[in-house]
Write a protein that holds these residues in place. Structure first.
Motif, PDB file in Angstrom:
ATOM      1  N   LEU A 126       0.845  -1.186   0.000  1.00  0.00           N
ATOM      2  CA  LEU A 126       0.000   0.000   0.000  1.00  0.00           C
ATOM      3  C   LEU A 126       0.880   1.234   0.000  1.00  0.00           C
ATOM      4  CD1 LEU A 126      -2.569  -1.096   2.709  1.00  0.00           C
ATOM      5  CD2 LEU A 126      -2.863  -1.130   0.253  1.00  0.00           C
ATOM      6  N   PRO A 127       0.748   2.082  -1.010  1.00  0.00           N
ATOM      7  CA  PRO A 127       1.569   3.291  -1.034  1.00  0.00           C
ATOM      8  C   PRO A 127       1.131   4.264   0.058  1.00  0.00           C
ATOM      9  CG  PRO A 127       0.010   3.294  -2.844  1.00  0.00           C
ATOM     10  CD  PRO A 127      -0.116   1.968  -2.166  1.00  0.00           C
ATOM     11  N   GLY A 128       2.083   4.859   0.722  1.00  0.00           N
ATOM     12  CA  GLY A 128       1.792   5.842   1.753  1.00  0.00           C
ATOM     13  C   GLY A 128       1.090   5.262   2.963  1.00  0.00           C
ATOM     14  N   LEU A 129       1.476   4.076   3.381  1.00  0.00           N
ATOM     15  CA  LEU A 129       0.798   3.387   4.473  1.00  0.00           C
ATOM     16  C   LEU A 129       0.893   4.175   5.779  1.00  0.00           C
ATOM     17  CD1 LEU A 129      -0.743   0.838   5.236  1.00  0.00           C
ATOM     18  CD2 LEU A 129       1.436  -0.225   5.757  1.00  0.00           C
ATOM     19  N   LEU A 130       2.051   4.684   6.103  1.00  0.00           N
ATOM     20  CA  LEU A 130       2.215   5.450   7.341  1.00  0.00           C
ATOM     21  C   LEU A 130       1.374   6.722   7.304  1.00  0.00           C
ATOM     22  CD1 LEU A 130       3.586   5.811  10.063  1.00  0.00           C
ATOM     23  CD2 LEU A 130       5.447   6.959   8.878  1.00  0.00           C
ATOM     24  N   ARG A 131       1.387   7.417   6.191  1.00  0.00           N
ATOM     25  CA  ARG A 131       0.611   8.645   6.060  1.00  0.00           C
ATOM     26  C   ARG A 131      -0.890   8.349   6.185  1.00  0.00           C
ATOM     27  NH1 ARG A 131       2.190  11.676   0.977  1.00  0.00           N
ATOM     28  NH2 ARG A 131       4.067  11.837   2.193  1.00  0.00           N
ATOM     29  N   LEU A 132      -1.321   7.246   5.606  1.00  0.00           N
ATOM     30  CA  LEU A 132      -2.727   6.860   5.696  1.00  0.00           C
ATOM     31  C   LEU A 132      -3.122   6.550   7.134  1.00  0.00           C
ATOM     32  CD1 LEU A 132      -5.352   6.208   4.224  1.00  0.00           C
ATOM     33  CD2 LEU A 132      -4.480   3.895   3.877  1.00  0.00           C
ATOM     34  N   ARG A 133      -2.257   5.861   7.868  1.00  0.00           N
ATOM     35  CA  ARG A 133      -2.533   5.577   9.278  1.00  0.00           C
ATOM     36  C   ARG A 133      -2.658   6.861  10.089  1.00  0.00           C
ATOM     37  NH1 ARG A 133       1.863   0.853  10.418  1.00  0.00           N
ATOM     38  NH2 ARG A 133       0.786  -0.819   9.319  1.00  0.00           N
ATOM     39  N   VAL A 134      -1.790   7.831   9.826  1.00  0.00           N
ATOM     40  CA  VAL A 134      -1.816   9.095  10.565  1.00  0.00           C
ATOM     41  C   VAL A 134      -3.097   9.861  10.248  1.00  0.00           C
ATOM     42  CG1 VAL A 134      -0.689  11.351  10.790  1.00  0.00           C
ATOM     43  CG2 VAL A 134       0.685   9.269  10.772  1.00  0.00           C
ATOM     44  N   PRO A 183     -10.721   1.688   5.363  1.00  0.00           N
ATOM     45  CA  PRO A 183     -10.333   0.274   5.438  1.00  0.00           C
ATOM     46  C   PRO A 183     -11.232  -0.645   4.612  1.00  0.00           C
ATOM     47  CG  PRO A 183     -10.312   1.238   7.613  1.00  0.00           C
ATOM     48  CD  PRO A 183     -10.925   2.241   6.708  1.00  0.00           C
ATOM     49  N   VAL A 184     -12.520  -0.287   4.494  1.00  0.00           N
ATOM     50  CA  VAL A 184     -13.419  -1.091   3.653  1.00  0.00           C
ATOM     51  C   VAL A 184     -12.992  -1.002   2.193  1.00  0.00           C
ATOM     52  CG1 VAL A 184     -15.791  -1.298   2.838  1.00  0.00           C
ATOM     53  CG2 VAL A 184     -15.342  -0.924   5.262  1.00  0.00           C
ATOM     54  N   ALA A 185     -12.638   0.185   1.745  1.00  0.00           N
ATOM     55  CA  ALA A 185     -12.178   0.346   0.356  1.00  0.00           C
ATOM     56  C   ALA A 185     -10.872  -0.404   0.120  1.00  0.00           C
ATOM     57  CB  ALA A 185     -11.999   1.828   0.041  1.00  0.00           C
ATOM     58  N   ILE A 186      -9.987  -0.398   1.109  1.00  0.00           N
ATOM     59  CA  ILE A 186      -8.733  -1.151   0.981  1.00  0.00           C
ATOM     60  C   ILE A 186      -9.030  -2.643   0.921  1.00  0.00           C
ATOM     61  CG2 ILE A 186      -6.607  -1.775   2.201  1.00  0.00           C
ATOM     62  CD1 ILE A 186      -6.445   1.124   3.114  1.00  0.00           C
ATOM     63  N   ALA A 187      -9.994  -3.105   1.711  1.00  0.00           N
ATOM     64  CA  ALA A 187     -10.355  -4.521   1.692  1.00  0.00           C
ATOM     65  C   ALA A 187     -10.917  -4.922   0.339  1.00  0.00           C
ATOM     66  CB  ALA A 187     -11.368  -4.817   2.790  1.00  0.00           C
ATOM     67  N   VAL A 188     -11.691  -4.061  -0.271  1.00  0.00           N
ATOM     68  CA  VAL A 188     -12.251  -4.368  -1.586  1.00  0.00           C
ATOM     69  C   VAL A 188     -11.154  -4.422  -2.632  1.00  0.00           C
ATOM     70  CG1 VAL A 188     -13.726  -3.455  -3.424  1.00  0.00           C
ATOM     71  CG2 VAL A 188     -14.543  -3.486  -1.066  1.00  0.00           C
ATOM     72  N   GLN A 189     -10.224  -3.486  -2.587  1.00  0.00           N
ATOM     73  CA  GLN A 189      -9.192  -3.408  -3.614  1.00  0.00           C
ATOM     74  C   GLN A 189      -8.040  -4.377  -3.377  1.00  0.00           C
ATOM     75  OE1 GLN A 189      -7.684   0.503  -4.247  1.00  0.00           O
ATOM     76  NE2 GLN A 189      -6.605  -0.055  -6.110  1.00  0.00           N
ATOM     77  N   HIS A 190      -7.583  -4.532  -2.136  1.00  0.00           N
ATOM     78  CA  HIS A 190      -6.392  -5.326  -1.855  1.00  0.00           C
ATOM     79  C   HIS A 190      -6.673  -6.611  -1.089  1.00  0.00           C
ATOM     80  CE1 HIS A 190      -3.550  -2.297  -3.258  1.00  0.00           C
ATOM     81  NE2 HIS A 190      -4.322  -1.401  -2.673  1.00  0.00           N
ATOM     82  N   GLY A 191      -7.896  -6.804  -0.651  1.00  0.00           N
ATOM     83  CA  GLY A 191      -8.241  -8.020   0.089  1.00  0.00           C
ATOM     84  C   GLY A 191      -7.869  -7.915   1.553  1.00  0.00           C
ATOM     85  N   ARG A 192      -7.994  -9.046   2.227  1.00  0.00           N
ATOM     86  CA  ARG A 192      -7.743  -9.097   3.669  1.00  0.00           C
ATOM     87  C   ARG A 192      -6.289  -8.752   4.002  1.00  0.00           C
ATOM     88  NH1 ARG A 192      -9.924 -14.104   6.925  1.00  0.00           N
ATOM     89  NH2 ARG A 192     -11.813 -12.896   6.677  1.00  0.00           N
ATOM     90  N   ALA A 193      -5.374  -9.129   3.134  1.00  0.00           N
ATOM     91  CA  ALA A 193      -3.959  -8.846   3.397  1.00  0.00           C
ATOM     92  C   ALA A 193      -3.687  -7.342   3.428  1.00  0.00           C
ATOM     93  CB  ALA A 193      -3.084  -9.520   2.350  1.00  0.00           C
ATOM     94  N   GLY A 194      -4.391  -6.573   2.617  1.00  0.00           N
ATOM     95  CA  GLY A 194      -4.229  -5.126   2.623  1.00  0.00           C
ATOM     96  C   GLY A 194      -4.694  -4.498   3.923  1.00  0.00           C
ATOM     97  N   VAL A 195      -5.808  -4.992   4.460  1.00  0.00           N
ATOM     98  CA  VAL A 195      -6.308  -4.483   5.739  1.00  0.00           C
ATOM     99  C   VAL A 195      -5.367  -4.873   6.867  1.00  0.00           C
ATOM    100  CG1 VAL A 195      -8.224  -4.565   7.377  1.00  0.00           C
ATOM    101  CG2 VAL A 195      -8.688  -4.509   4.931  1.00  0.00           C
ATOM    102  N   ARG A 196      -4.841  -6.108   6.816  1.00  0.00           N
ATOM    103  CA  ARG A 196      -3.889  -6.531   7.842  1.00  0.00           C
ATOM    104  C   ARG A 196      -2.634  -5.652   7.791  1.00  0.00           C
ATOM    105  NH1 ARG A 196      -5.158 -11.150  10.358  1.00  0.00           N
ATOM    106  NH2 ARG A 196      -3.015 -11.586  10.949  1.00  0.00           N
ATOM    107  N   ALA A 197      -2.199  -5.277   6.589  1.00  0.00           N
ATOM    108  CA  ALA A 197      -1.038  -4.384   6.468  1.00  0.00           C
ATOM    109  C   ALA A 197      -1.360  -3.004   7.033  1.00  0.00           C
ATOM    110  CB  ALA A 197      -0.612  -4.281   5.007  1.00  0.00           C
ATOM    111  N   LEU A 198      -2.576  -2.508   6.783  1.00  0.00           N
ATOM    112  CA  LEU A 198      -2.977  -1.202   7.309  1.00  0.00           C
ATOM    113  C   LEU A 198      -2.994  -1.208   8.833  1.00  0.00           C
ATOM    114  CD1 LEU A 198      -4.156   1.664   6.885  1.00  0.00           C
ATOM    115  CD2 LEU A 198      -6.404   0.595   6.915  1.00  0.00           C
ATOM    116  N   LEU A 199      -3.477  -2.288   9.411  1.00  0.00           N
ATOM    117  CA  LEU A 199      -3.553  -2.381  10.868  1.00  0.00           C
ATOM    118  C   LEU A 199      -2.225  -2.773  11.508  1.00  0.00           C
ATOM    119  CD1 LEU A 199      -7.003  -4.145  11.197  1.00  0.00           C
ATOM    120  CD2 LEU A 199      -6.480  -1.729  11.499  1.00  0.00           C
ATOM    121  N   GLY A 200      -1.237  -3.136  10.698  1.00  0.00           N
ATOM    122  CA  GLY A 200       0.060  -3.506  11.233  1.00  0.00           C
ATOM    123  C   GLY A 200       0.121  -4.922  11.759  1.00  0.00           C
ATOM    124  N   LEU A 201      -0.811  -5.764  11.341  1.00  0.00           N
ATOM    125  CA  LEU A 201      -0.833  -7.155  11.771  1.00  0.00           C
ATOM    126  C   LEU A 201       0.033  -7.989  10.843  1.00  0.00           C
ATOM    127  CD1 LEU A 201      -4.655  -7.461  12.417  1.00  0.00           C
ATOM    128  CD2 LEU A 201      -2.864  -7.148  14.100  1.00  0.00           C
TER     129      LEU A 201
END
Length: 84
Positions: free
Chosen positions: A7-15, A46-64
């Motif tokens: 995910l591009p800009g993951l840290l910025r998105l979290r902030v 996070p719902v949009a990320i889940a649709v586009q990148h799947g469960r792995a994208g949401v796990r990356a966003l949450l830092g899991l």
């Protein structure tokens, strides 16, 4: 992380999501509808990320970790005791 979940800009998105939640929670002088819009936006990302990148994208966003077995201490026993 492989290419499909990068995910591009993951840290910025979290902030930004954290700021949305904090501003909506503290409120200040913002009207209720504005706080609801911020919370809805923070929930929709996070719902949009889940649709586009799947469960792995949401796990990356949450830092899991991407796999449950990759946690320290999890996995199989290296030398199991076998009864003979």
């Amino acid at each position: 992380m492989d290419h499909s979940t990068a995910l591009p800009g993951l840290l910025r998105l979290r902030v930004v999501l954290l700021m949305f939640v904090l501003v909506a929670g503290t409120g200040g002088d913002a009207p209720l509808w504005a706080r609801l819009v911020l919370v809805a936006t923070a929930a929709a990302v996070p719902v949009a990320i889940a649709v586009q990148h799947g469960r792995a994208g949401v796990r990356a966003l949450l830092g899991l970790p991407s796999r449950l077995g990759s946690r320290p201490g999890a996995g199989t026993v290296p030398n199991p005791i076998r009864s003979e």
